[in-house]
Design a protein around this motif. Structure first.
Motif, PDB file in Angstrom:
ATOM      1  N   LYS A   8      -7.735 -14.727 -93.394  1.00  0.00           N
ATOM      2  CA  LYS A   8      -6.744 -14.887 -94.625  1.00  0.00           C
ATOM      3  C   LYS A   8      -5.305 -15.134 -94.201  1.00  0.00           C
ATOM      4  CE  LYS A   8      -7.330 -11.783 -98.461  1.00  0.00           C
ATOM      5  NZ  LYS A   8      -8.123 -11.026 -99.438  1.00  0.00           N
ATOM      6  N   THR A   9      -4.628 -15.067 -95.589  1.00  0.00           N
ATOM      7  CA  THR A   9      -3.112 -15.451 -95.232  1.00  0.00           C
ATOM      8  C   THR A   9      -2.567 -14.754 -95.984  1.00  0.00           C
ATOM      9  OG1 THR A   9      -2.790 -17.341 -96.412  1.00  0.00           O
ATOM     10  CG2 THR A   9      -2.438 -17.379 -93.916  1.00  0.00           C
ATOM     11  N   HIS A  10      -1.387 -13.842 -96.038  1.00  0.00           N
ATOM     12  CA  HIS A  10      -0.829 -13.014 -97.027  1.00  0.00           C
ATOM     13  C   HIS A  10       1.425 -13.197 -96.676  1.00  0.00           C
ATOM     14  CE1 HIS A  10      -4.303 -10.446 -95.707  1.00  0.00           C
ATOM     15  NE2 HIS A  10      -4.010  -9.793 -96.772  1.00  0.00           N
ATOM     16  N   LYS A  11       1.175 -13.615 -98.177  1.00  0.00           N
ATOM     17  CA  LYS A  11       2.948 -13.629 -98.537  1.00  0.00           C
ATOM     18  C   LYS A  11       3.450 -13.022 -99.094  1.00  0.00           C
ATOM     19  CE  LYS A  11       5.180 -18.063-100.416  1.00  0.00           C
ATOM     20  NZ  LYS A  11       4.652 -19.670-101.080  1.00  0.00           N
ATOM     21  N   TYR A  12       4.744 -12.805 -97.871  1.00  0.00           N
ATOM     22  CA  TYR A  12       5.874 -11.619 -99.062  1.00  0.00           C
ATOM     23  C   TYR A  12       6.922 -11.682 -98.531  1.00  0.00           C
ATOM     24  CZ  TYR A  12       1.353  -8.795 -97.394  1.00  0.00           C
ATOM     25  OH  TYR A  12       0.211  -8.280 -97.149  1.00  0.00           O
ATOM     26  N   ARG A  13       7.942 -11.862-100.077  1.00  0.00           N
ATOM     27  CA  ARG A  13       9.160 -11.954-100.634  1.00  0.00           C
ATOM     28  C   ARG A  13       9.749 -11.724 -99.280  1.00  0.00           C
ATOM     29  NH1 ARG A  13      12.000 -13.386-105.097  1.00  0.00           N
ATOM     30  NH2 ARG A  13      14.202 -14.415-104.291  1.00  0.00           N
ATOM     31  N   LEU A  14      10.506 -11.793 -99.223  1.00  0.00           N
ATOM     32  CA  LEU A  14      11.766 -11.401 -98.394  1.00  0.00           C
ATOM     33  C   LEU A  14      13.723 -11.813 -98.947  1.00  0.00           C
ATOM     34  CD1 LEU A  14      11.405 -12.836 -94.478  1.00  0.00           C
ATOM     35  CD2 LEU A  14      11.061 -11.105 -95.085  1.00  0.00           C
ATOM     36  N   TYR A  15      13.951 -10.123 -98.569  1.00  0.00           N
ATOM     37  CA  TYR A  15      15.547 -10.258 -99.321  1.00  0.00           C
ATOM     38  C   TYR A  15      16.232 -10.010 -97.898  1.00  0.00           C
ATOM     39  CZ  TYR A  15      12.636  -9.443-103.711  1.00  0.00           C
ATOM     40  OH  TYR A  15      11.936 -10.054-104.509  1.00  0.00           O
ATOM     41  N   PRO A  16      16.841 -11.276 -97.177  1.00  0.00           N
ATOM     42  CA  PRO A  16      17.592 -10.628 -96.166  1.00  0.00           C
ATOM     43  C   PRO A  16      19.223 -10.913 -96.840  1.00  0.00           C
ATOM     44  CG  PRO A  16      17.281 -13.705 -96.836  1.00  0.00           C
ATOM     45  CD  PRO A  16      16.466 -12.277 -97.465  1.00  0.00           C
ATOM     46  N   THR A  17      20.230 -10.124 -95.875  1.00  0.00           N
ATOM     47  CA  THR A  17      21.239 -10.389 -96.307  1.00  0.00           C
ATOM     48  C   THR A  17      22.146 -11.473 -95.746  1.00  0.00           C
ATOM     49  OG1 THR A  17      22.239  -9.355 -93.811  1.00  0.00           O
ATOM     50  CG2 THR A  17      21.882  -8.070 -95.331  1.00  0.00           C
ATOM     51  N   LYS A  18      22.919 -11.942 -95.857  1.00  0.00           N
ATOM     52  CA  LYS A  18      24.250 -12.973 -96.292  1.00  0.00           C
ATOM     53  C   LYS A  18      24.038 -13.569 -94.618  1.00  0.00           C
ATOM     54  CE  LYS A  18      26.565 -13.640-100.608  1.00  0.00           C
ATOM     55  NZ  LYS A  18      28.126 -13.790-100.624  1.00  0.00           N
ATOM     56  N   PRO A  19      24.945 -12.393 -93.679  1.00  0.00           N
ATOM     57  CA  PRO A  19      24.895 -12.745 -92.058  1.00  0.00           C
ATOM     58  C   PRO A  19      23.078 -13.349 -92.426  1.00  0.00           C
ATOM     59  CG  PRO A  19      25.944 -10.575 -92.409  1.00  0.00           C
ATOM     60  CD  PRO A  19      24.913 -11.135 -93.606  1.00  0.00           C
ATOM     61  N   GLN A  20      22.241 -11.713 -91.996  1.00  0.00           N
ATOM     62  CA  GLN A  20      20.529 -12.536 -91.933  1.00  0.00           C
ATOM     63  C   GLN A  20      20.631 -13.986 -92.310  1.00  0.00           C
ATOM     64  OE1 GLN A  20      18.894  -9.109 -93.296  1.00  0.00           O
ATOM     65  NE2 GLN A  20      18.708  -7.794 -91.494  1.00  0.00           N
ATOM     66  N   GLU A  21      20.069 -13.702 -93.712  1.00  0.00           N
ATOM     67  CA  GLU A  21      19.908 -15.332 -94.405  1.00  0.00           C
ATOM     68  C   GLU A  21      20.495 -16.735 -93.261  1.00  0.00           C
ATOM     69  OE1 GLU A  21      19.124 -17.527 -98.269  1.00  0.00           O
ATOM     70  OE2 GLU A  21      21.166 -16.678 -98.297  1.00  0.00           O
ATOM     71  N   ALA A  22      21.966 -16.640 -93.328  1.00  0.00           N
ATOM     72  CA  ALA A  22      23.037 -17.409 -91.902  1.00  0.00           C
ATOM     73  C   ALA A  22      22.221 -17.683 -90.687  1.00  0.00           C
ATOM     74  CB  ALA A  22      24.392 -17.299 -91.851  1.00  0.00           C
ATOM     75  N   ALA A  23      21.763 -16.567 -90.267  1.00  0.00           N
ATOM     76  CA  ALA A  23      21.032 -16.504 -88.433  1.00  0.00           C
ATOM     77  C   ALA A  23      19.676 -17.107 -89.295  1.00  0.00           C
ATOM     78  CB  ALA A  23      20.923 -15.272 -88.228  1.00  0.00           C
TER      79      ALA A  23
END
Length: 391
Positions: A8-23
């Protein structure tokens, strides 16, 4: 031995910071670059030397790659292995299609728009029964650890069930998601004693042998006017400009909404059928072939393949049976006398047997024939919860 677990798969929303999103964007870029380079290596080796390069051969070169290109050292090792495994799987699927005589479709290079995820192959220590570093939630349950990226904020809108196996970080338009694949125990539902045949279509989404007609919501058709306006805006914008990129993103968001509406509808329809019936029979349709017809848009809008996949998954978890049957003559055969000919089908909705005179709704008659085919000969249930009738 009977398997009492399912995936079974579970999908959750992530909220990265700008540096994390860039990475995360950089990880996507590097894994895509690695996939394309590996594909180029395989093609060149075969053309120049007649040599076949395997996924295992390419994985052994990762250490040397990190030394030669230090930017790849900033990516978790399992994340680097996964594109090579993905390419190897693509090659094996290609040769399998060639062997079956189907349209093969040679593996293609991936542009940025077609590469939206990276994967951690292991997130759970089986021996010690605890989390490994990738995907491990913090004590407060508000963040997860993503190696080489950091502790990223997450919304656990529902509990994580079972034993986590893998973690995939997915970019959907402009939103990031963590997708956990978990091994969970099956949850058998009490027997209902009911079996049903399901005929899918474009006028009605599904018609059952019980006489139930499920309306086709036509999500794509309803959003088509908005999409046309947005797509015309894209064509008027200068290529490479910021305004064009914003217009493209608006089109992508509209498609995203349509996909989510369709998925929600499929989940609810499949859940209702699994709750109400022990055995569910449907036609084993080759949807990829059917979309070549003049009904391509309507068939794609209905999304039968996704629906059948969800139906099988929910049936497996609930210990139900899903039986795909051959679609031959289901719409032309009379359920009453068994006579089959094209003339029986008077129109899209009307059925009248030229032999016995039986009249019925054509789709309901087809659903009854599908149910008959499912019970025509004994069939076993495999580990996926899907029975294949030999008809």
């Amino acid at each position: 031995m009977e398997n009492n677990t399912t995936i079974k798969t579970h999908k959750y929303r992530l909220y990265p910071t700008k540096p994390q999103e860039a990475a995360m964007f950089e990880t996507l870029r590097l894994t895509r670059t690695l996939y394309n380079a590996a594909l180029e290596q395989r093609i060149s080796a075969y053309k120049k030397q007649g040599k076949t390069v395997t996924g295992y051969d390419q994985q052994k070169e990762l250490t040397a790659l990190k030394e030669a290109c230090p930017e790849f050292a900033g990516v978790y090792s399992h994340v680097l292995q996964e594109p090579l495994e993905r390419l190897d799987k693509t090659y094996k699927s290609f040769f399998a299609r060639v062997k079956r005589g189907e349209k093969a479709g040679f593996p293609r290079f991936k542009p940025a728009g077609r590469w939206n995820s990276f994967k951690f192959k292991e997130v759970w220590d089986k021996k010690k029964g605890r989390w490994l570093s990738p995907g491990r939630p913090t004590d407060d349950g508000k963040r997860i650890n993503i190696p080489k990226i950091g502790s990223v904020k997450i919304k656990f809108h529902r509990p994580l069930e079972g034993t986590p196996k893998t973690l995939q970080i997915v970019l959907d338009v402009n939103e990031w998601y963590a997708v956990y694949t978990c091994e969970v125990a099956k949850n058998p539902l009490p027997a209902t004693g009911s079996s049903v045949g399901v005929d899918v279509g474009t006028t009605w989404f599904a018609i059952t042998s019980d006489g139930e007609f499920v309306e086709n919501p036509r999500h794509l058709k309803n959003g088509l006017r908005k999409l046309r306006v947005q797509q015309r805006t894209v064509t008027r914008r200068k290529k490479g400009s910021n305004r064009r990129r914003k217009a493209v993103k608006l089109v992508a968001k509209t498609h995203q909404k349509i996909r989510r509406q369709r998925l929600d509808f499929h989940h609810k329809t499949a859940r209702k059928m699994v709750n109400e019936h022990d055995v569910i029979a449907h036609e084993d349709l080759k949807v990829s072939n059917m979309v070549q017809s003049n009904l391509a848009r309507s068939i794609s809008d209905a999304g039968w393949s996704q629906f059948f996949t969800l139906l099988a998954m929910k049936a497996e978890s609930a210990a139900r049976r899903v039986v795909p049957v051959a679609p031959n003559y289901t719409s032309q055969r009379c359920h009453q006398c068994g006579h089959a000919c094209r003339e029986n089908r008077l129109s899209q909705a009307r059925f009248k047997c030229v032999s016995c005179g039986h009249e019925a709704n054509a789709d309901h008659n087809a659903a009854l024939n599908i149910l008959d085919k499912a019970g025509a000969r004994p069939s076993g249930v495999n580990g996926s919860g899907v029975s294949h009738a030999v008809v």
